[in-house]
Scaffold this motif. Structure first.
Motif, PDB file in Angstrom:
ATOM      1  N   ASN A 366       0.832  -1.216   0.000  1.00  0.00           N
ATOM      2  CA  ASN A 366       0.000   0.000   0.000  1.00  0.00           C
ATOM      3  C   ASN A 366       0.866   1.265   0.000  1.00  0.00           C
ATOM      4  O   ASN A 366       0.525   2.272  -0.629  1.00  0.00           O
ATOM      5  CB  ASN A 366      -0.941   0.013   1.208  1.00  0.00           C
ATOM      6  CG  ASN A 366      -2.026  -1.038   1.089  1.00  0.00           C
ATOM      7  OD1 ASN A 366      -2.286  -1.566  -0.001  1.00  0.00           O
ATOM      8  ND2 ASN A 366      -2.669  -1.377   2.206  1.00  0.00           N
ATOM      9  N   THR A 367       1.985   1.195   0.737  1.00  0.00           N
ATOM     10  CA  THR A 367       2.904   2.333   0.761  1.00  0.00           C
ATOM     11  C   THR A 367       3.498   2.543  -0.624  1.00  0.00           C
ATOM     12  O   THR A 367       3.646   3.685  -1.090  1.00  0.00           O
ATOM     13  CB  THR A 367       4.026   2.079   1.777  1.00  0.00           C
ATOM     14  OG1 THR A 367       3.466   1.845   3.060  1.00  0.00           O
ATOM     15  CG2 THR A 367       4.984   3.269   1.836  1.00  0.00           C
ATOM     16  N   TYR A 370       0.959   4.168  -2.820  1.00  0.00           N
ATOM     17  CA  TYR A 370       0.825   5.590  -2.502  1.00  0.00           C
ATOM     18  C   TYR A 370       1.931   6.386  -3.216  1.00  0.00           C
ATOM     19  O   TYR A 370       1.678   7.483  -3.736  1.00  0.00           O
ATOM     20  CB  TYR A 370       0.910   5.806  -0.992  1.00  0.00           C
ATOM     21  CG  TYR A 370       0.998   7.263  -0.617  1.00  0.00           C
ATOM     22  CD1 TYR A 370      -0.141   8.083  -0.672  1.00  0.00           C
ATOM     23  CD2 TYR A 370       2.210   7.832  -0.234  1.00  0.00           C
ATOM     24  CE1 TYR A 370      -0.053   9.430  -0.365  1.00  0.00           C
ATOM     25  CE2 TYR A 370       2.310   9.178   0.081  1.00  0.00           C
ATOM     26  CZ  TYR A 370       1.171   9.970   0.018  1.00  0.00           C
ATOM     27  OH  TYR A 370       1.245  11.309   0.343  1.00  0.00           O
ATOM     28  N   ARG A 371       3.138   5.839  -3.227  1.00  0.00           N
ATOM     29  CA  ARG A 371       4.244   6.541  -3.887  1.00  0.00           C
ATOM     30  C   ARG A 371       3.987   6.672  -5.389  1.00  0.00           C
ATOM     31  O   ARG A 371       4.319   7.699  -5.996  1.00  0.00           O
ATOM     32  CB  ARG A 371       5.567   5.812  -3.642  1.00  0.00           C
ATOM     33  CG  ARG A 371       6.001   5.876  -2.185  1.00  0.00           C
ATOM     34  CD  ARG A 371       7.357   5.200  -1.974  1.00  0.00           C
ATOM     35  NE  ARG A 371       7.720   5.220  -0.558  1.00  0.00           N
ATOM     36  CZ  ARG A 371       8.849   4.738  -0.058  1.00  0.00           C
ATOM     37  NH1 ARG A 371       9.748   4.194  -0.872  1.00  0.00           N
ATOM     38  NH2 ARG A 371       9.094   4.792   1.234  1.00  0.00           N
ATOM     39  N   HIS A 373       1.053   6.906  -6.740  1.00  0.00           N
ATOM     40  CA  HIS A 373       0.034   7.957  -6.871  1.00  0.00           C
ATOM     41  C   HIS A 373       0.683   9.333  -6.807  1.00  0.00           C
ATOM     42  O   HIS A 373       0.286  10.256  -7.548  1.00  0.00           O
ATOM     43  CB  HIS A 373      -1.021   7.827  -5.770  1.00  0.00           C
ATOM     44  CG  HIS A 373      -1.962   6.671  -5.975  1.00  0.00           C
ATOM     45  ND1 HIS A 373      -2.423   6.293  -7.217  1.00  0.00           N
ATOM     46  CD2 HIS A 373      -2.536   5.807  -5.085  1.00  0.00           C
ATOM     47  CE1 HIS A 373      -3.225   5.250  -7.098  1.00  0.00           C
ATOM     48  NE2 HIS A 373      -3.316   4.928  -5.805  1.00  0.00           N
ATOM     49  N   ARG A 374       1.667   9.488  -5.916  1.00  0.00           N
ATOM     50  CA  ARG A 374       2.364  10.768  -5.799  1.00  0.00           C
ATOM     51  C   ARG A 374       3.121  11.097  -7.099  1.00  0.00           C
ATOM     52  O   ARG A 374       3.146  12.266  -7.523  1.00  0.00           O
ATOM     53  CB  ARG A 374       3.350  10.744  -4.630  1.00  0.00           C
ATOM     54  CG  ARG A 374       2.711  10.833  -3.281  1.00  0.00           C
ATOM     55  CD  ARG A 374       2.072  12.194  -3.078  1.00  0.00           C
ATOM     56  NE  ARG A 374       3.078  13.274  -3.050  1.00  0.00           N
ATOM     57  CZ  ARG A 374       2.830  14.538  -3.381  1.00  0.00           C
ATOM     58  NH1 ARG A 374       1.623  14.882  -3.805  1.00  0.00           N
ATOM     59  NH2 ARG A 374       3.789  15.452  -3.300  1.00  0.00           N
TER      60      ARG A 374
END
Length: 407
Positions: A366-367, A370-371, A373-374
């Motif tokens: 998940n982390t 998220y990266r 997505h950034r």
């Protein structure tokens, strides 16, 4: 500080017995010296004519110096320096010279011992000490004289070949240079570009010494492959070698060249080749090889043989022009965020497999998501999208090749 050599006893009996036998002893020593040289038997009978009188002269001088309580000096050996220079100019190997004089001295000493009697033990020890000192003086004299010739004549020959190679690579007239270098210009050449990775010592002097050694090792390796002298501009860091085109190619030899040089240098070595290039097309081929070998290095490819066909996509993407500049700008929003650049790099290396990429970074999937997505938010390009991933992969390639490329 020189060591004081022992003196023989007054009117030493062994000395008295040696003098009348000096000529046959020297002749036997010379014969043994010639026999110790592999090329000796093939030489004409008069090839060593200059050596005979000089050996006799030095043998007598050796005994005279001992009788005077002295040892041979460098000045005493000036005629030997002239003789060694002539042998070096004739390309007699230094190994042959050392094998010859050591083989002769061994017989010289053996025959002296045969003349000795039990009562001569002290004088024999003194003779041995003088002989060891003389061997040291002979070795330095012969080596220095030989190296001087190598550095002058052979050095000029190597430099003339380097100049010839550079001229061919620039497409300049080279007939006169070839005559000066004693080399024939081939119709076609295999163009070999060599690049050594980072890892040289930090000091300037050490760097120069290591580079010269690496250049020498590479020259010897290339000559082993070609079976003859090779035109070469490799300076220990980078350069191009021209080998007359081989009928069957040299792929295995080139792969082994990269591996063997990397093992000796202690750094990665990249080799790129273009086969059977007409002499008139050498400049273009050399430029292409230099570009490809540098690309292999900046992209972190391993030691080995690399070809344009192995790096077609990367090569085309990194050609100068507006498209390359635009590609580089796609990553500007994330260049100052190492964790995002790392995530993008790992994702591309694992073929967009998020789970494997996250595991390599030791973070939760998940982390990792998220990266990504950034990255999408900052660049406007989605790395999980087919088109976006290709665009970002291309941008990464340009960034690796030109890390400072920015608008």
């Amino acid at each position: 500080m020189p060591i004081e050599l022992p003196r023989l006893s007054s009117n030493a009996p062994i000395f008295v017995r040696l003098l009348p036998r000096l000529a046959p002893i020297v002749e036997a020593a010379l014969a043994a010296g010639v026999a110790a040289v592999p090329e000796g038997a093939a030489m004409p009978a008069n090839h060593f004519a200059d050596v005979v009188p000089l050996s006799m002269e030095y043998a007598a001088l050796f005994l005279q110096r001992i009788d005077d309580g002295k040892s041979l000096t460098r000045e005493d050996l000036s005629k030997l320096e002239v003789l060694v220079t002539s042998f070096a100019e004739d390309r007699v190997p230094l190994r042959s010279l050392t094998d010859g004089y050591l083989g002769g001295l061994q017989v010289f000493w053996q025959m002296i011992m045969e003349e000795a009697e039990p009562s001569d033990i002290g004088d024999l020890a003194a003779l041995g000490a003088h002989l060891i000192a003389t061997i040291g003086m002979l070795t330095t004299t012969i080596t220095d004289a030989y190296v001087d010739v190598q550095q002058s004549i052979f050095g000029l020959e190597r430099e003339s070949r380097r100049v010839l190679c550079a001229a061919l690579l620039r497409g300049e007239p080279a007939v006169d240079l070839a005559a000066r270098a004693g080399a024939a210009i081939a119709e076609r050449y295999d163009v070999i570009s060599i690049l050594a990775g980072a890892g040289l010592p930090p000091t300037e002097n050490a760097d120069a010494i290591v580079k010269r050694r690496w250049a020498r090792w590479a020259q010897h390796a290339l000559e082993d492959i070609a079976g003859a002298s090779v035109l070469n501009t490799f300076d220990g860091s980078s350069g191009v070698a021209l080998l007359p085109a081989a009928v069957d190619g040299r792929e295995r030899a080139m792969r082994d060249l990269a591996t063997s040089l990397a093992g000796r240098f202690g750094v990665n070595v990249y080799v790129v080749e273009r086969l059977s290039v007409p002499t008139a097309q050498l400049p273009d081929a050399a430029r292409e090889c230099a570009e490809v070998v540098e690309l292999a290095r900046v992209l972190g490819r391993p030691t080995g043989l690399h070809r344009l066909e192995d790096l077609l996509l990367e090569y085309q993407m990194t050609r100068p022009g507006p498209a390359r500049d635009m590609l580089a700008r796609q990553l500007e929003p994330v260049l100052d965020q190492p964790h995002l650049m790392e995530a993008l790099d790992v994702l591309m290396r694992h073929g967009l497999d998020r789970k494997t990429a996250a595991a390599e970074l030791h973070i939760h999937p998940n982390t990792f998501t998220y990266r990504l997505h950034r990255i999408t938010e900052l660049t406007g390009i989605d790395p999980s999208d087919a088109h976006g991933s290709r665009l970002l992969a291309a941008a990464l390639t340009v960034h690796r090749a030109y890390p400072s490329q920015r608008s």
